[in-house]
Write an enzyme that holds these catalytic residues in place. Structure first.
Site, mmCIF file in Angstrom:
data_model
loop_
_atom_site.group_PDB
_atom_site.id
_atom_site.type_symbol
_atom_site.label_atom_id
_atom_site.label_comp_id
_atom_site.label_asym_id
_atom_site.label_seq_id
_atom_site.Cartn_x
_atom_site.Cartn_y
_atom_site.Cartn_z
ATOM 1 C CG ASP A 71 30.503 47.047 34.648
ATOM 2 O OD1 ASP A 71 29.498 47.071 33.637
ATOM 3 O OD2 ASP A 71 30.693 45.889 35.129
ATOM 4 C CG ASP A 481 30.427 39.347 30.552
ATOM 5 O OD1 ASP A 481 31.646 38.605 30.822
ATOM 6 O OD2 ASP A 481 30.432 40.696 30.926
#
Length: 889
Positions: A71, A481
């Site tokens: 992404d 993350d």
């Protein structure tokens, strides 16, 4: 991943494992200078994965040819020989950083050398550029680009649906692309060179995740989400007649053309109330399988169904493996076994707790089995075993209670593919990695199949901060993350990310300069503390206590001796503490949100910056005083550091194109700053081991110098700079952090926003000059004959680039060289690499650096430079090596 990753300071921007020959990206822009220093080798500090992989694409014609899209971190090609992934979009540069987000991939099943990528990260204002379609005729080794008149959303909601880009399997010059934002369906008939909207396509989509989102991120129309060809309705060289298209519209999700796209109609009898995430066609049995979810994903589905459409009869059949009432997830991952028609698999992509689920049917969806099931709740029986020994951090250091297990089978599992040539191989993407198996056949025989990470070479972390202490581990990282890692060996995957606590995102970290065992980090966490400390160089951690009001990590600084800390968290003002953060006090005289750093010598001195003002504390962070320094950037896209070993030596980088932008230096603790005239723009600053003979540490920056964006190094205190990357190694946006290694000359660690931590090593082990600064070793006068070839390799208005080849045509080796010439038209060198140089008027002297001093008889050495010219740009007529004339060709 649990969070969408958004580019650091993106609003301000809007106002290999890399060792061989990486891909290059061709554009139609004006000629660019291609600066390079002595040969640098670029690699990743291995983490293996770390981000969401929403798409995996196998070529249907050639065995072992597969691609993966991420992404925010580009695209990759599978390398079967060593089971690794090769990055394909490292050539994406600073200005086009959004093109590292890949919303779709298509591999040509007629000509496997051809591959296409639809790129663009955000459809809202966060990404200032439009999307593009990249096309390659050499499997992604090089690319050509066609810009689109709209944006694409590789990191937007709905990015796991697809594939939005598809090549006609019969007439491969025809491609379709589904666009978001109400832009409709697009088609190319010349192999992706030009695109036009299919104006008669009846539905541009209407689904948005959150209409109330004023940022435009969650309120964008997710648009056209997949295109599938029925290859049985065409012949080689003629366009496929039947094409299916998925639309983000819960009432009108699937459309079909039976005349090669001339007309389109809503597929009759289709189910409603769900979004069609995937549409996969089994042409042998004549079934179109569709995975439905109530949401666009990649992590928010709450209900879902699987349907089968019989292409010959128009019959729809609900083949869902569980009752609708029993779903708490949507379906998305969807694949068929091309070797065994009738075998279909699907994923419950949004099932976080207790785990994702994978379903398998061998009778076209008539009956199903599961990857795991309950025996007696909460106990589970798994059809698989998991081996994460190659990426042990995938356990997250967790110790969950049943029915949860660690490591999880996955989450955000929207990419699922059975190898079309090998029924035993399956790959699927998660929010953190690519998992796979090569003994999938055991599923049906009653045995267990083994799931392993199949992700080596694919690095997809977003890097917020980097430090390289003078002792202990060479690299500590702050990552989005996955928190961050302590690398004791850059070539090996660390056993675990930072834990106790495990921040979802680490925003900043620092160590005590004179006591590098003391480390502090801050970050984001849904519930729990936002600060942690280590007394063993980051190997083990313990949580600190938050002051009132803290909502996020912000930035943090450790005193030079580790005796105190200053923290500027989100949600609260700047704070200071002695010891390890058991209690905090508010700092005076400095605004909330300031970036904070420490002096690397004086443990009582700390620095801050906010909105054009520099702040200094001399009492351990209790109080700050605003400096009278002026002319600094007015915005907050600024990073600064204090030089180790020298009190009050501060470098500040940052700014914006509509104001002050560049690199500043202070030698008086920020009381005054001097802007470097050689640097047009700079976004980071870091320090590394000094070059041989140099009295000042090596500087590194991500910057624009001499009109060129790149990673630069200076060994002479910023007087001259050398670009050390090249156009094939750009990695999009590199503005978050950079640091040299204090123990290894020339090594630099570079942050990326999705390609992980990249590090470079130079072949110059002793250290030549910084570009114009030259080496420091004496240069012996060479003896024997010489020959020079002077080539102008690029020229544009007011500027040019040239290469110089110096050959030893004599009979004795040189142990050093010094080449002189005079420019005939007053040309001026702006930057030179692979040598040191001086220029006085038109006279230039170029000297060897350490690594290229020795030139054997019959051998040669080369260097290059960029320069400016006006009027004429003739070549020098004569060159001298010491006091000898060289032959000129």
């Amino acid at each position: 991943m649990r969070r969408k990753r958004i580019l650091t300071a993106v609003l301000a921007l809007a106002a290999g494992l890399l060792a061989g020959s990486p891909p290059a990206l061709a554009t139609d822009a004006a000629p660019k200078t291609a600066l390079a220093a002595e040969a640098y080798t670029w690699k990743n500090a291995r983490i293996d994965g770390g981000g969401f992989v929403p798409g995996i694409v196998f070529n249907r014609k050639e065995k072992n040819l597969a691609y993966a899209r991420t992404d925010i971190g580009g695209a990759y090609r599978w390398q079967e020989s060593d089971k690794t992934w090769t990055p394909l979009l490292d050539s994406v540069g600073w200005a086009d950083w959004g093109h590292t987000g890949v919303v779709s991939l298509a591999s040509d099943s007629v000509d496997p050398d051809k591959v296409y990528a639809a790129v663009g990260t955000y459809t809202n204002s966060w990404d200032p550029g439009n999307g593009a379609v990249l096309r390659s005729g050499d499997r992604g080794a090089s690319w050509q680009k066609t810009d689109l008149p709209f944006k694409l959303g590789g990191n937007m909601p709905g990015r796991g649906m697809g594939e939005r880009l598809a090549v006609d399997p019969n007439r491969n010059s025809v491609l379709y692309l589904g666009a978001p934002s109400g832009k409709g369906l697009w088609r190319s008939t010349d192999s992706g060179v030009t695109w036009s909207q299919v104006t008669n396509f009846p539905n541009v989509g209407n689904y948005v995740q959150d209409p109330s989102d004023t940022s435009g991120y969650a309120s964008d129309n997710q648009g056209i989400v997949w295109v599938t060809f029925d290859e049985s309705t065409g012949t080689s060289g003629t366009a496929t007649k039947t094409v299916y298209v998925g639309v983000a519209d819960k009432d009108n999700a699937v459309y079909r053309s039976t005349d090669a796209g001339a007309t389109w109609s809503r597929l009759a009898g289709q189910p409603t109330g769900y979004l069609a995430h995937k549409g996969v066609l089994d042409t042998v049995n004549g079934y179109l399988y569709i995975a439905y979810s109530d949401k666009g994903g990649p992590y928010d589905g709450g209900k879902g169904r699987l349907w089968r459409y019989a292409t010959a009869t128009g019959t729809w059949t609900d083949i869902s493996p569980v009752a609708e009432a029993d779903t708490y997830y949507g379906f998305s991952g969807l694949t068929v076994d091309r070797q065994k028609p009738g075998t279909v698999m699907a994923t419950a992509y949004s099932s976080w707790w207790p785990d994702t689920q994978i379903f398998r049917s061998t009778d076209s969806g008539g009956t199903w089995t599961k990857a795991w099931d309950y025996t007696s709740y909460p106990n589970r029986s798994n059809r698989y075993t998991m081996d994460v020994s190659s990426s042990p951090w995938l356990t997250w250091g967790a110790n969950p209670s049943p029915p949860e297990q660690t490591p999880k089978l996955g989450w955000m599992t929207e990419a699922l593919e059975i190898d079309p040539f090998n029924s035993s191989r399956m790959m699927y993407g998660t929010g953190a990695t690519i998992y796979g198996t090569e003994n999938l056949a055991n599923w049906d025989s009653g045995g267990q199949f083994t799931v392993r990470p199949m992700v080596q070479g694919l690095e997809e972390t977003a890097v917020n901060d980097l430090v390289s202490p003078p002792a202990g581990a060479p690299l500590l990282s702050a990552l989005g993350d996955v928190g961050g890692f302590r690398h004791t060996d850059l070539t090996k995957v660390p056993s675990m990310m930072f834990t106790s606590p495990n921040f979802t995102t680490t925003t900043s970290l620092d160590y005590a300069e004179t006591n590098p065992n003391t480390v502090v980090r801050v970050g984001d966490l849904d519930s729990g503390p936002h600060v942690a400390f280590s007394t063993d160089n980051g190997a083990n951690w313990f949580a600190g206590t938050d002051p009132s009001g803290v909502s996020g990590g912000g930035t943090v600084a450790a005193a030079a001796d580790g005796s105190r800390f200053v923290w500027s968290p989100a949600g609260a003002g700047v704070q200071y503490t002695t010891g390890f953060g058991s209690s905090w006090s508010a700092s005076g005289g400095i605004p909330s949100g300031a970036v904070v750093e420490s002096d690397r010598v004086d443990p009582k001195t700390f620095y801050g910056f906010k909105s054009g003002k520099f702040y200094v504390s001399s009492d351990g962070g209790a109080t700050f005083t605003a400096s009278s320094a002026s002319g600094l950037p007015s915005g907050d896209s600024v990073r600064f550091k204090a030089l180790p070993g020298v009190k009050g030596d501060v470098w500040l980088a940052g700014g914006a194109s509509d104001g002050a932008y560049g690199l500043w230096h202070s030698t008086d603790s920020g009381a005054t700053f001097t802007k470097l005239s050689t640097v047009e723009q700079a976004d980071t600053i870091g320090f590394g081991k000094a070059a041989t003979g140099a009295s000042y540490q090596t500087l590194y920056t991500s910057a624009k110098i001499a009109g060129v964006r790149g990673i630069f190094r200076s060994t002479d205190k910023g007087a001259t700079w050398t670009r050390i990357n090249d156009d094939a190694h750009q990695w999009g946006w590199t503005g978050a952090a950079i640091t040299g290694d204090p123990r290894i000359y020339g090594r630099v660690y570079v942050s990326t926003n999705g390609r992980g931590v990249v590090y470079g090593d130079t072949s110059d082990t002793g250290g030549g000059g910084g570009g114009g600064g030259g080496g420091t070793d004496p240069t012996p006068a060479p003896t024997g004959a010489c020959a020079v070839t002077y080539t102008i390799t690029n020229q544009w208005s007011g500027g040019f680039q040239a290469d110089v080849k110096l050959a030893n045509t004599g009979t004795s080796a040189w142990s050093g060289w010094s080449l002189g010439w005079s420019f005939p038209n007053g040309q001026t060198i702006s930057q030179l690499w692979n040598a040191g140089y001086t220029q006085s008027g038109s006279a230039v002297t170029a000297r060897n650096v350490t690594w290229n001093a020795n030139v054997a008889a019959g051998s040669s050495v080369s260097f290059g430079f960029t320069g400016s010219w006006s009027g004429s740009n003739a070549k020098p007529a004569a060159f001298t090596l010491g006091d000898q004339s060289c032959t000129v060709s």
